[in-house]
Design an enzyme around this catalytic site. Structure first.
Site, PDB file in Angstrom:
ATOM      1  N   VAL A   1       0.808  -1.229   0.000  1.00 35.05           N
ATOM      2  CA  VAL A   1       0.000   0.000   0.000  1.00 35.05           C
ATOM      3  C   VAL A   1       0.841   1.280   0.000  1.00 35.05           C
ATOM      4  O   VAL A   1       0.474   2.257  -0.659  1.00 35.05           O
ATOM      5  CB  VAL A   1      -1.022  -0.027   1.164  1.00 35.05           C
ATOM      6  CG1 VAL A   1      -0.373   0.085   2.516  1.00 35.05           C
ATOM      7  CG2 VAL A   1      -2.066   1.053   0.975  1.00 35.05           C
TER       8      VAL A   1
ATOM      9  N   HIS B   1       3.641  -0.801   5.787  1.00 33.18           N
ATOM     10  CA  HIS B   1       2.619  -1.800   6.105  1.00 33.18           C
ATOM     11  C   HIS B   1       3.196  -3.113   5.599  1.00 33.18           C
ATOM     12  O   HIS B   1       3.024  -3.478   4.435  1.00 33.18           O
ATOM     13  CB  HIS B   1       1.300  -1.446   5.405  1.00 33.18           C
ATOM     14  CG  HIS B   1       0.285  -2.553   5.480  1.00 33.18           C
ATOM     15  ND1 HIS B   1      -0.229  -3.012   6.656  1.00 33.18           N
ATOM     16  CD2 HIS B   1      -0.280  -3.305   4.504  1.00 33.18           C
ATOM     17  CE1 HIS B   1      -1.078  -3.997   6.405  1.00 33.18           C
ATOM     18  NE2 HIS B   1      -1.124  -4.199   5.107  1.00 33.18           N
TER      19      HIS B   1
HETATM   20  P1  NAD Z   1      -9.448  -9.438  -5.265  1.00 32.53           P
HETATM   21  O1  NAD Z   1      -8.631 -10.207  -6.263  1.00 32.53           O
HETATM   22  O2  NAD Z   1     -10.595 -10.085  -4.588  1.00 32.53           O
HETATM   23  O3  NAD Z   1      -9.990  -8.103  -5.976  1.00 32.53           O
HETATM   24  C1  NAD Z   1      -9.238  -7.313  -6.846  1.00 32.53           C
HETATM   25  C2  NAD Z   1     -10.206  -6.659  -7.817  1.00 32.53           C
HETATM   26  O4  NAD Z   1      -9.461  -5.733  -8.640  1.00 32.53           O
HETATM   27  C3  NAD Z   1     -10.901  -7.653  -8.762  1.00 32.53           C
HETATM   28  O5  NAD Z   1     -12.306  -7.476  -8.706  1.00 32.53           O
HETATM   29  C4  NAD Z   1     -10.325  -7.290 -10.121  1.00 32.53           C
HETATM   30  O6  NAD Z   1     -11.231  -7.523 -11.209  1.00 32.53           O
HETATM   31  C5  NAD Z   1     -10.026  -5.808  -9.918  1.00 32.53           C
HETATM   32  N1  NAD Z   1      -9.075  -5.275 -10.931  1.00 32.53           N
HETATM   33  C6  NAD Z   1      -7.948  -5.864 -11.398  1.00 32.53           C
HETATM   34  N2  NAD Z   1      -7.398  -5.085 -12.345  1.00 32.53           N
HETATM   35  C7  NAD Z   1      -8.181  -3.984 -12.451  1.00 32.53           C
HETATM   36  C8  NAD Z   1      -8.130  -2.824 -13.283  1.00 32.53           C
HETATM   37  N3  NAD Z   1      -7.143  -2.636 -14.173  1.00 32.53           N
HETATM   38  N4  NAD Z   1      -9.098  -1.909 -13.141  1.00 32.53           N
HETATM   39  C9  NAD Z   1     -10.116  -2.084 -12.257  1.00 32.53           C
HETATM   40  N5  NAD Z   1     -10.224  -3.166 -11.463  1.00 32.53           N
HETATM   41  C10 NAD Z   1      -9.262  -4.102 -11.573  1.00 32.53           C
HETATM   42  O7  NAD Z   1      -8.387  -8.903  -4.196  1.00 32.53           O
HETATM   43  P2  NAD Z   1      -8.744  -8.369  -2.725  1.00 32.53           P
HETATM   44  O8  NAD Z   1      -8.659  -9.492  -1.765  1.00 32.53           O
HETATM   45  O9  NAD Z   1      -9.960  -7.518  -2.801  1.00 32.53           O
HETATM   46  O10 NAD Z   1      -7.459  -7.444  -2.448  1.00 32.53           O
HETATM   47  C11 NAD Z   1      -7.323  -6.210  -3.140  1.00 32.53           C
HETATM   48  C12 NAD Z   1      -6.013  -5.532  -2.721  1.00 32.53           C
HETATM   49  O11 NAD Z   1      -6.101  -5.140  -1.344  1.00 32.53           O
HETATM   50  C13 NAD Z   1      -4.783  -6.462  -2.808  1.00 32.53           C
HETATM   51  O12 NAD Z   1      -3.698  -5.709  -3.314  1.00 32.53           O
HETATM   52  C14 NAD Z   1      -4.533  -6.830  -1.364  1.00 32.53           C
HETATM   53  O13 NAD Z   1      -3.189  -7.183  -1.114  1.00 32.53           O
HETATM   54  C15 NAD Z   1      -4.905  -5.533  -0.682  1.00 32.53           C
HETATM   55  N6  NAD Z   1      -5.102  -5.590   0.771  1.00 32.53           N
HETATM   56  C16 NAD Z   1      -4.670  -4.535   1.478  1.00 32.53           C
HETATM   57  C17 NAD Z   1      -4.768  -4.515   2.870  1.00 32.53           C
HETATM   58  C18 NAD Z   1      -4.241  -3.320   3.622  1.00 32.53           C
HETATM   59  O14 NAD Z   1      -4.091  -3.354   4.863  1.00 32.53           O
HETATM   60  N7  NAD Z   1      -3.952  -2.231   2.943  1.00 32.53           N
HETATM   61  C19 NAD Z   1      -5.359  -5.602   3.535  1.00 32.53           C
HETATM   62  C20 NAD Z   1      -5.832  -6.677   2.780  1.00 32.53           C
HETATM   63  C21 NAD Z   1      -5.697  -6.672   1.389  1.00 32.53           C
END
Ligand code: NAD
Length: 316
Positions: A125, A178
């Site tokens: 992030v 993070h």
């Molecule tokens: P996920 O795979 O369920 O969802 C990702 C979504 O992004 C999908 O719906 C996909 O279609 C979409 N996507 C991909 N490319 C795209 C584009 N070019 N334009 C628009 N949409 C697009 O993943 P998730 O479990 O929801 O995780 C999402 C992110 O959040 C990951 O990077 C994960 O590591 C992160 N995350 C962050 C924290 C934090 O503390 N910041 C905690 C947990 C997860």
């Protein structure tokens, strides 16, 4: 805010994005919530599903699957879009692919005339937030990430359990990346206004500082343990995103450990890292610089060094 109606565009309707959306609906966070995803069918299905819950929600909300042009009058764009790690793929390779994803998102958002605040949750992030800042050309106050908000909440929960004190009265922060190099500056950890170090020292052995310090390892490893058990983490981060978005939409001036751009604070320049900040309708109004010990300052510099290296590896 752009108007009296509060509007959020969520980009990325995966597990994290939809946990945010579901929590936002239950908390009545905004008046309009637009769902955008490269998989439009998924965004449409998610909008339908949430709309069917409206009858049971405490407040009304307009929810629909939209386009980047919907960002023109939005107050916030929340990004949780990303691609997962492929087997054998390095962190840097993943970072490069996620940068490609962000290039396809930020450019049309900016082109829409968006004048609000970006909140980034996609991992890693801190680096993805910096990428958003660079690609958007926005004032850095208006581009920030979830940072160590969730880690800090986890820490407060564990400290609250250990000392049998309401976590809301535990004032302690996880700062830095993070990720693996994040840490707790224990010199700044308080129960109300009493330093945790003093509470342990005066407890006649009831509370041990070494045990308290071990809680930070638990916080750092929490995501990995959840992933091992259920493949991904999403509810906690979704709720953390709602908490941060509320601080923006309600112009709260709340102190949250978001990922913000440092410009002189802690001797850092240009890097994005999780630090306590005052958050309001402008985004990060200011960084609240903690009085770290020499050792804590060094740890923080190391953590920022790791983030800087990842960012430079991108060659943006
Ligand atoms: P996920 O795979 O369920 O969802 C990702 C979504 O992004 C999908 O719906 C996909 O279609 C979409 N996507 C991909 N490319 C795209 C584009 N070019 N334009 C628009 N949409 C697009 O993943 P998730 O479990 O929801 O995780 C999402 C992110 O959040 C990951 O990077 C994960 O590591 C992160 N995350 C962050 C924290 C934090 O503390 N910041 C905690 C947990 C997860």
């Amino acid at each position: 805010m752009c108007g009296s109606k509060r509007k959020i565009v969520l980009v990325g309707t995966g597990m994290v994005g939809m946990s945010f959306a579901y929590s936002a609906l239950n908390r009545g966070l905004c008046d309009t919530l637009v769902l955008v995803d490269v998989d439009r069918k998924r965004a449409m299905g998610e909008a339908m599903d949430l709309n069917h819950g409206l009858a049971f929600a405490g407040s009304s909300m307009k929810i629909y699957a939209g386009e980047y042009s919907d960002c023109s009058d939005a107050d916030m764009v929340v990004i949780s879009a990303g691609v997962g790690q492929k087997p054998g793929e390095s962190r840097l390779e993943l970072l490069k692919r996620n940068t490609g994803v962000f290039q396809s998102i930020i450019e049309p958002v900016v082109r829409s005339g968006f004048g609000g605040v970006f909140l980034v949750a996609t991992n890693p992030v801190d680096v993805m937030t910096r990428v958003t800042f660079e690609l958007s050309g926005f004032n850095p106050k208006r581009v920030f990430g979830t940072g160590t908000t969730l880690d800090t909440a986890r820490l407060r929960y564990l400290l609250g359990e250990y000392f049998a004190v309401d976590p809301r009265n535990m004032h302690a922060y996880v700062i830095g990346e993070h990720g693996d190099s994040e840490f707790v500056p224990w010199s700044q950890a308080m129960i109300a206004t009493k330093p945790v170090i003093d509470v342990c020292g005066q407890s006649g052995g009831r509370y041990q500082l070494s045990e308290v310090q071990r809680l930070s390892d638990e916080v750092r490893d929490a995501a990995q343990r959840i992933i091992e058990a259920k493949k991904a983490t999403y509810y906690g981060i979704g709720m953390a995103m709602v908490r941060i978005a509320r601080a923006v939409l309600s112009d709260e001036n709340s102190v949250l450990t978001v990922s913000a751009r440092l410009w002189g604070e802690y001797g850092q320049r240009g890097v994005y890292a999780g630090v306590p900040c005052v958050v309001n309708r402008n985004g990060v109004d200011r960084v609240l610089e903690l009085g770290l010990t020499e050792e804590e300052r060094e740890k923080f510099s190391e953590s920022c060094g790791i983030l800087e290296e990842s960012y430079q590896g991108l060659e943006l």
